[in-house]
Design a protein around this motif. Structure first.
Motif: not given
Length: 250
Positions: A11-15, A17-20, A48-49, A88-91
């Protein structure tokens, strides 16, 4: 000695928080426990973190560091992966069912570790409401030539044997996943259709927001792998197909 995980879920994330949350919950709910979950964050400036760590299990590994975009982050995650297969399961994306991983595990063992296992994708909105099936349908039989018709299998529903998976080519900013799937297919000798929906895909992702740029890149990738002239005439057919679809909706 602990057995190597069958799946590396990335899972790749960046900002994000609304979707993860939906993604983390989906992974934790899986009945099959033969996985590791690698969350590769790009040094987010929101919560997010913190959210990811709060929702982590003993199978989650969280990294947060600057990167050069989503595909660079995916390459960073590939370097950390130890499982036999990559997902690969992204946010914002989620497994379609709590039994999805178990279904995939059964298929893999039954078919003696195929190169690729794939399936269908449903689209959901930001409130997790069903929008509809993905407009491109995964074929009954998947070959290298299948991708000359576009991204017939969603990246998230394309489960690849890790040892045949290359790094993402960072020259492609919006469609490196499409080019990556083609290169995976060049090394896969057996591709198995799961016959079901595997992924609920959030239809508000980066490629969706940059659709025109993504399509231009995909055209260039098609020319590279399938020839410029055949790709040109094939796109005339794509245009006619899309026009018919728009007319039928009216």
């Amino acid at each position: 000695m602990e057995q190597r995980p069958l799946f590396s879920i990335i899972t790749v994330t960046y900002n994000a928080a609304d979707t993860v949350r939906a993604t983390m919950s989906s992974v934790a709910a899986q009945t099959c426990r033969l996985y590791e979950h690698i969350v590769m964050d790009g040094a987010s400036k929101d919560d997010t973190v913190r959210l990811v760590k709060n929702m982590s299990t003993d199978r989650t590994r969280v990294f947060s560091r600057p990167d050069h975009g989503i595909y660079d982050a995916m390459n960073n995650a590939l370097a950390e992966a130890t499982g036999d297969y990559l997902i690969f399961l992204n946010a914002g994306d989620a497994f379609h069912s709590p039994d999805t991983l178990q279904l995939l595990a059964d298929i893999i063992l039954k078919n003696d570790y195929p190169g690729v296992v794939y399936g269908q994708t449903d689209l959901v909105d930001g409130d997790r409401n069903y929008v509809g099936p993905r407009h491109l349908t995964a074929p009954d039989v998947l070959t290298l030539d299948s991708f000359k018709h576009g991204m017939l299998v969603c990246h998230q529903a394309f489960v690849v044997l890790r040892r045949i998976a290359p790094q993402y080519d960072l020259r492609w900013r919006f469609s490196a996943d499409y080019e990556w799937c083609i290169r995976c297919m060049q090394h896969s000798r057996n591709n198995v259709n799961s016959g079901t929906v595997l992924i609920d895909y959030l239809c508000e992702g980066m490629t969706t927001r940059n659709r025109r740029k993504s399509l231009i890149e995909r055209y260039r990738i098609m020319c590279r792998y399938y020839g410029a002239v055949p790709t040109f005439f094939r796109h005339i057919g794509f245009f006619v197909r899309d026009m018919r679809r728009k007319i039928s909706r009216k």
